[in-house]
Design an enzyme around this catalytic site. Structure first.
Site, PDB file in Angstrom:
ATOM      1  N   LYS A 112      50.922  99.093  23.401  1.00 45.79           N
ATOM      2  CA  LYS A 112      50.352  99.811  24.747  1.00 45.79           C
ATOM      3  C   LYS A 112      49.895 100.963  25.073  1.00 45.79           C
ATOM      4  CE  LYS A 112      53.645 101.174  28.425  1.00 45.79           C
ATOM      5  NZ  LYS A 112      54.629 101.519  28.883  1.00 45.79           N
TER       6      LYS A 112
ATOM      7  N   LYS B 103      53.042 103.018  21.916  1.00 43.80           N
ATOM      8  CA  LYS B 103      53.529 103.043  22.721  1.00 43.80           C
ATOM      9  C   LYS B 103      52.496 104.078  22.921  1.00 43.80           C
ATOM     10  CE  LYS B 103      55.490 103.841  27.311  1.00 43.80           C
ATOM     11  NZ  LYS B 103      56.291 104.093  28.207  1.00 43.80           N
TER      12      LYS B 103
HETATM   13  C1  PBG Z   1      58.705 103.606  30.775  1.00 42.01           C
HETATM   14  C2  PBG Z   1      57.365 102.756  30.900  1.00 42.01           C
HETATM   15  C3  PBG Z   1      56.870 103.319  31.492  1.00 42.01           C
HETATM   16  C4  PBG Z   1      55.756 102.329  31.412  1.00 42.01           C
HETATM   17  C5  PBG Z   1      56.209 101.225  31.172  1.00 42.01           C
HETATM   18  N1  PBG Z   1      57.383 101.444  30.522  1.00 42.01           N
HETATM   19  C6  PBG Z   1      56.049 104.866  31.737  1.00 42.01           C
HETATM   20  C7  PBG Z   1      55.662 106.203  30.921  1.00 42.01           C
HETATM   21  O1  PBG Z   1      55.694 105.558  29.467  1.00 42.01           O
HETATM   22  O2  PBG Z   1      55.473 106.716  31.816  1.00 42.01           O
HETATM   23  C8  PBG Z   1      54.430 101.896  32.263  1.00 42.01           C
HETATM   24  C9  PBG Z   1      54.018 100.914  32.123  1.00 42.01           C
HETATM   25  C10 PBG Z   1      52.545 100.559  33.469  1.00 42.01           C
HETATM   26  O3  PBG Z   1      51.766 101.669  33.299  1.00 42.01           O
HETATM   27  O4  PBG Z   1      52.739  99.790  33.469  1.00 42.01           O
HETATM   28  N2  PBG Z   1      59.005 104.728  30.222  1.00 42.01           N
END
Ligand code: PBG
Length: 323
Positions: free
Chosen positions: A248, A195
């Protein structure tokens, strides 16, 4: 085989011909629809930065689950907007927290739609960071305790799959241990393993009211230029007991989806995140791009790169088109 013996156009001559030799197909069973659950009753409020997506109260969320299941969608990913936030993210692991209540409500009605929960703290902390903050930085090991408690409370409330997205070190192992010690050894973990600290989460942070109040997430989410490190993160999460791993965002990281596919024989998920969705929606609303075609082309690209299933805000629209 050179021209003119070979003519690539022979197999592109009609839709029937193209369909016969199509290498990648989309199936709604391999879509997961992310949903935002908010307090209240009868609430269905459109999210400004994500046209077509809504804040849903628990009752509306249950209706949405019914609709998703009716369209053949594989599962939903639950995000919660708690009534109030604090420094300890207590809403994340409260037995009667917003996600826990939504799980119980949906669980009694839905058996064949997978309820997947995003396990993180940023929607629940007053400062918007993904863990316990001390001296301006997120403390890793204290945060693991919160995550484990949250995961357990989700499993108890009926979650089918636990998906930690916080990017703390050691969280998969910590969650696996807690689940196993409490009789949830059959509950799988889908780790947001690779991520990245991405600009494409922008619209989500408005949707989840989770923008960090100071600094950014670069001390825990990954640095976008790093591919080898992504493979190391995946390897480590698998060693800690992840059953499935995620890359992601999706579109800007197709190379990593492909690389993960060739290296690891586990299910690979990809998350087409909020910014990927909102860019297409914005361009479509301006008449600059065809929404349906952009949606289908990006989704099939993500599958072609090697993702087994895709988290996407387009899940319902795409499923309708495939029906
Ligand atoms: C929680 C999380 C996020 C997303 C999914 N889980 C936000 C982040 O990490 O700032 C992003 C999902 C999206 O942008 O659709 N940490």
């Amino acid at each position: 085989m050179p021209f003119p013996i070979h003519r690539g156009r022979r197999l592109r001559s009609s839709e029937a011909m193209r369909s016969l030799v199509r290498e990648t197909r989309l199936d709604p069973a391999q879509f997961v629809l992310p949903l935002f659950i908010c307090p209240g009753e009868g609430v269905r409020r459109e999210i400004g930065s994500m046209p077509g997506q809504y804040h849903l109260s628990v009752d509306e969320f249950v209706l949405e689950c019914d609709e998703a299941r009716g369209l053949g969608i594989g599962g939903v990913m639950l995000f919660g907007l708690p009534e109030s936030k604090d420094e300890l993210a207590s809403g994340a692991y409260a037995e009667d927290g917003i996600v826990q209540r939504a799980l119980r409500a949906a669980r009694s009605q839905t058996r064949d739609l997978l309820l997947i929960t995003d396990v993180c703290n940023c929607e629940y902390t007053s400062h918007g960071h993904c863990g316990f903050v001390k001296d301006g930085d997120v403390v890793n090991d204290v945060t693991l305790e919160w995550l484990s408690r949250t995961a357990l409370s989700h499993a108890r409330a009926g979650a089918d799959i636990i998906a930690p997205s916080d990017m703390m070190d050691g969280r998969v192992g910590a969650i696996r241990k807690t689940l196993d010690e409490n009789g949830f050894e059959q509950t799988p973990i889908l780790s947001y393993a690779a991520k990245f600290a991405s600009v494409f989460y922008g619209p989500f942070r408005e949707a989840a009211e989770s923008a960090p109040q100071f600094g950014d997430r670069r001390s825990y989410q990954m640095d976008p230029p790093n591919a080898r490190e992504a493979m190391r993160e995946i390897e480590q999460d698998l060693a800690e007991g992840a059953d499935m791993v995620m890359v992601k965002p999706a579109l800007a990281y197709l190379d990593l989806i492909h690389e993960a596919r060739t290296r690891f024989d586990v299910p690979i998920a990809a998350y087409q995140v909020s910014g990927e969705y909102s860019m297409i929606m914005a361009a479509a609303r301006n008449g600059w791009i065809d929404q349906e075609r952009a949606m289908m082309e990006t989704l099939v690209s993500i599958r072609r790169a090697g993702a087994d299933f895709v988290l996407t805000y387009f899940a319902k629209d795409a499923a309708r088109l495939l029906a």
